[in-house]
Design a protein around this motif. Structure first.
Motif, PDB file in Angstrom:
ATOM      1  N   GLY A 210       0.803  -1.216   0.000  1.00 51.18           N
ATOM      2  CA  GLY A 210       0.000   0.000   0.000  1.00 51.18           C
ATOM      3  C   GLY A 210       0.835   1.265   0.000  1.00 51.18           C
ATOM      4  O   GLY A 210       0.633   2.168  -0.824  1.00 51.18           O
ATOM      5  N   THR A 211       1.791   1.344   0.918  1.00 52.67           N
ATOM      6  CA  THR A 211       2.645   2.539   0.966  1.00 52.67           C
ATOM      7  C   THR A 211       3.589   2.575  -0.229  1.00 52.67           C
ATOM      8  O   THR A 211       3.902   3.642  -0.760  1.00 52.67           O
ATOM      9  N   GLY A 212       4.042   1.399  -0.678  1.00 48.54           N
ATOM     10  CA  GLY A 212       4.978   1.358  -1.799  1.00 48.54           C
ATOM     11  C   GLY A 212       4.363   1.738  -3.125  1.00 48.54           C
ATOM     12  O   GLY A 212       5.084   2.063  -4.071  1.00 48.54           O
ATOM     13  N   ALA A 213       3.036   1.718  -3.202  1.00 48.76           N
ATOM     14  CA  ALA A 213       2.372   2.049  -4.461  1.00 48.76           C
ATOM     15  C   ALA A 213       2.469   3.528  -4.812  1.00 48.76           C
ATOM     16  O   ALA A 213       2.374   3.897  -5.983  1.00 48.76           O
ATOM     17  N   ILE A 214       2.664   4.382  -3.802  1.00 48.69           N
ATOM     18  CA  ILE A 214       2.718   5.812  -4.089  1.00 48.69           C
ATOM     19  C   ILE A 214       3.707   6.589  -3.217  1.00 48.69           C
ATOM     20  O   ILE A 214       4.264   7.602  -3.658  1.00 48.69           O
ATOM     21  N   GLY A 215       3.961   6.121  -2.008  1.00 46.03           N
ATOM     22  CA  GLY A 215       4.814   6.855  -1.090  1.00 46.03           C
ATOM     23  C   GLY A 215       6.186   7.217  -1.630  1.00 46.03           C
ATOM     24  O   GLY A 215       6.600   8.386  -1.571  1.00 46.03           O
ATOM     25  N   PRO A 216       6.930   6.256  -2.181  1.00 47.88           N
ATOM     26  CA  PRO A 216       8.262   6.570  -2.688  1.00 47.88           C
ATOM     27  C   PRO A 216       8.246   7.613  -3.806  1.00 47.88           C
ATOM     28  O   PRO A 216       9.164   8.434  -3.903  1.00 47.88           O
ATOM     29  N   GLU A 217       7.205   7.588  -4.646  1.00 50.02           N
ATOM     30  CA  GLU A 217       7.121   8.562  -5.740  1.00 50.02           C
ATOM     31  C   GLU A 217       6.929   9.979  -5.203  1.00 50.02           C
ATOM     32  O   GLU A 217       7.463  10.939  -5.768  1.00 50.02           O
ATOM     33  N   ILE A 218       6.163  10.097  -4.137  1.00 51.96           N
ATOM     34  CA  ILE A 218       5.966  11.416  -3.532  1.00 51.96           C
ATOM     35  C   ILE A 218       7.243  11.863  -2.830  1.00 51.96           C
ATOM     36  O   ILE A 218       7.651  13.017  -2.916  1.00 51.96           O
ATOM     37  N   ASP A 219       7.896  10.933  -2.159  1.00 49.89           N
ATOM     38  CA  ASP A 219       9.109  11.261  -1.419  1.00 49.89           C
ATOM     39  C   ASP A 219      10.238  11.737  -2.335  1.00 49.89           C
ATOM     40  O   ASP A 219      10.936  12.710  -2.022  1.00 49.89           O
ATOM     41  N   ASP A 220      10.442  11.032  -3.465  1.00 48.82           N
ATOM     42  CA  ASP A 220      11.564  11.404  -4.335  1.00 48.82           C
ATOM     43  C   ASP A 220      11.173  12.378  -5.452  1.00 48.82           C
ATOM     44  O   ASP A 220      12.007  12.778  -6.262  1.00 48.82           O
ATOM     45  N   GLY A 221       9.896  12.755  -5.477  1.00 51.98           N
ATOM     46  CA  GLY A 221       9.447  13.748  -6.444  1.00 51.98           C
ATOM     47  C   GLY A 221       9.096  13.209  -7.816  1.00 51.98           C
ATOM     48  O   GLY A 221       8.658  13.966  -8.692  1.00 51.98           O
TER      49      GLY A 221
ATOM     50  N   TYR B 118      -6.727  -3.015   3.876  1.00 58.93           N
ATOM     51  CA  TYR B 118      -5.365  -2.606   4.217  1.00 58.93           C
ATOM     52  C   TYR B 118      -4.735  -1.805   3.074  1.00 58.93           C
ATOM     53  O   TYR B 118      -4.054  -0.798   3.311  1.00 58.93           O
ATOM     54  N   SER B 119      -4.935  -2.245   1.859  1.00 56.75           N
ATOM     55  CA  SER B 119      -4.349  -1.546   0.712  1.00 56.75           C
ATOM     56  C   SER B 119      -4.857  -0.115   0.629  1.00 56.75           C
ATOM     57  O   SER B 119      -4.082   0.818   0.383  1.00 56.75           O
ATOM     58  N   ALA B 120      -6.157   0.074   0.831  1.00 52.79           N
ATOM     59  CA  ALA B 120      -6.729   1.412   0.779  1.00 52.79           C
ATOM     60  C   ALA B 120      -6.203   2.293   1.901  1.00 52.79           C
ATOM     61  O   ALA B 120      -5.814   3.452   1.680  1.00 52.79           O
ATOM     62  N   VAL B 121      -6.156   1.753   3.104  1.00 54.16           N
ATOM     63  CA  VAL B 121      -5.690   2.527   4.267  1.00 54.16           C
ATOM     64  C   VAL B 121      -4.225   2.909   4.122  1.00 54.16           C
ATOM     65  O   VAL B 121      -3.829   4.064   4.348  1.00 54.16           O
ATOM     66  N   PHE B 122      -3.387   1.953   3.724  1.00 51.03           N
ATOM     67  CA  PHE B 122      -1.958   2.230   3.650  1.00 51.03           C
ATOM     68  C   PHE B 122      -1.600   3.045   2.402  1.00 51.03           C
ATOM     69  O   PHE B 122      -0.598   3.770   2.400  1.00 51.03           O
ATOM     70  N   LEU B 123      -2.402   2.946   1.353  1.00 52.30           N
ATOM     71  CA  LEU B 123      -2.218   3.837   0.212  1.00 52.30           C
ATOM     72  C   LEU B 123      -2.498   5.274   0.630  1.00 52.30           C
ATOM     73  O   LEU B 123      -1.774   6.207   0.252  1.00 52.30           O
ATOM     74  N   LEU B 124      -3.546   5.462   1.425  1.00 49.09           N
ATOM     75  CA  LEU B 124      -3.847   6.791   1.950  1.00 49.09           C
ATOM     76  C   LEU B 124      -2.687   7.305   2.798  1.00 49.09           C
ATOM     77  O   LEU B 124      -2.280   8.466   2.664  1.00 49.09           O
ATOM     78  N   LEU B 125      -2.146   6.471   3.647  1.00 51.66           N
ATOM     79  CA  LEU B 125      -1.012   6.878   4.477  1.00 51.66           C
ATOM     80  C   LEU B 125       0.168   7.305   3.605  1.00 51.66           C
ATOM     81  O   LEU B 125       0.851   8.287   3.906  1.00 51.66           O
TER      82      LEU B 125
END
Length: 239
Positions: A69-80, A144-151
């Protein structure tokens, strides 16, 4: 709504070398334990339910959900690098929806399939235990996927927060504080397993109707809010 290009990029990010290695560890551990337990104890319904519930649902599924969930979008936001997607003529709701589908697919593949195999290894699906816990894993994977994607969309510390929820809230508080169990994806998923296998082998503190409502509500609200946060995310130089 589903965008193949976004999906391909997301799969590549989630299943990168480091994350893929972590994703394989927990299912492999479950299968090793299932083989060992069956070898030493034979087919035992209660032991099978305890292992699938105590390790599979309580630990493996939420931890895989955190990674996917977090890996689907978090890294892209973090590294721009999310700028690449946001600069394209794509609806931001489509980006979130596609990433959610990828996160759900990965979480299901790495949790529900091993759960089913482990269940058959443990007791040959006696008392429908393998099916019950597989259904629970499938349903929990969505929430879980929805919640952690939101996170991953709202916080740079999404993995840490996700681990705190999965380990501290659901496992520790969920077992000690009765009221906390009602706010637990784990308990909602177990309500479906209980309906399939029976109360004697599977236990949940949440009734099935309420569990279904809560699962649907949390998944919908988390997805909607993630899309809303992405829509208001501004690109550098964007007015």
């Amino acid at each position: 709504m589903y965008n193949p290009t976004v999906a391909r990029l997301t799969y590549r990010a989630v299943l990168g070398r480091r994350r893929a290695a972590i994703l394989f560890i927990l299912p492999a551990l479950l299968l090793v334990m299932a083989v060992a337990v069956r070898s030493f104890n034979g087919a035992d319904d209660q032991i099978a339910a305890s292992l699938l519930g105590g390790f599979g649902i309580a630990a493996m599924v939420p931890l895989i959900g955190v990674i996917a969930g977090t890996g689907a979008i978090g890294p892209e936001i973090d590294d721009g690098s999310i700028v690449y997607l946001l600069s394209k003529p794509l609806k931001r709701s489509s980006i979130i929806f596609t990433k959610l589908i990828v996160a759900i697919a990965v979480t299901m593949a790495f949790s529900a399939i091993p759960m089913l195999i482990a269940g058959f290894v443990l007791n040959g699906n006696g008392q429908q235990i393998a099916i019950a816990y597989t259904v629970a894993a499938l349903v929990a994977s969505i929430a879980y996927s929805a919640v952690f994607l939101l996170l991953g969309t709202v916080s740079r510390n999404a993995v840490v927060i996700g681990l705190i929820y999965a380990i501290v809230w659901e496992s520790v508080f969920g077992s000690l504080v009765e009221g906390a169990r009602t706010l637990s994806v784990q308990q909602w998923a177990l309500a479906l397993a209980e309906d399939i296998a029976g109360e004697g082998l599977v236990g949940s503190d949440v009734g099935l109707p309420l569990a279904i409502v809560l699962l649907a509500s949390v998944t919908t609200l988390a997805t909607w809010y993630a899309g809303r946060k992405l829509r208001v995310l501004k690109l550098a130089g964007e007015e």
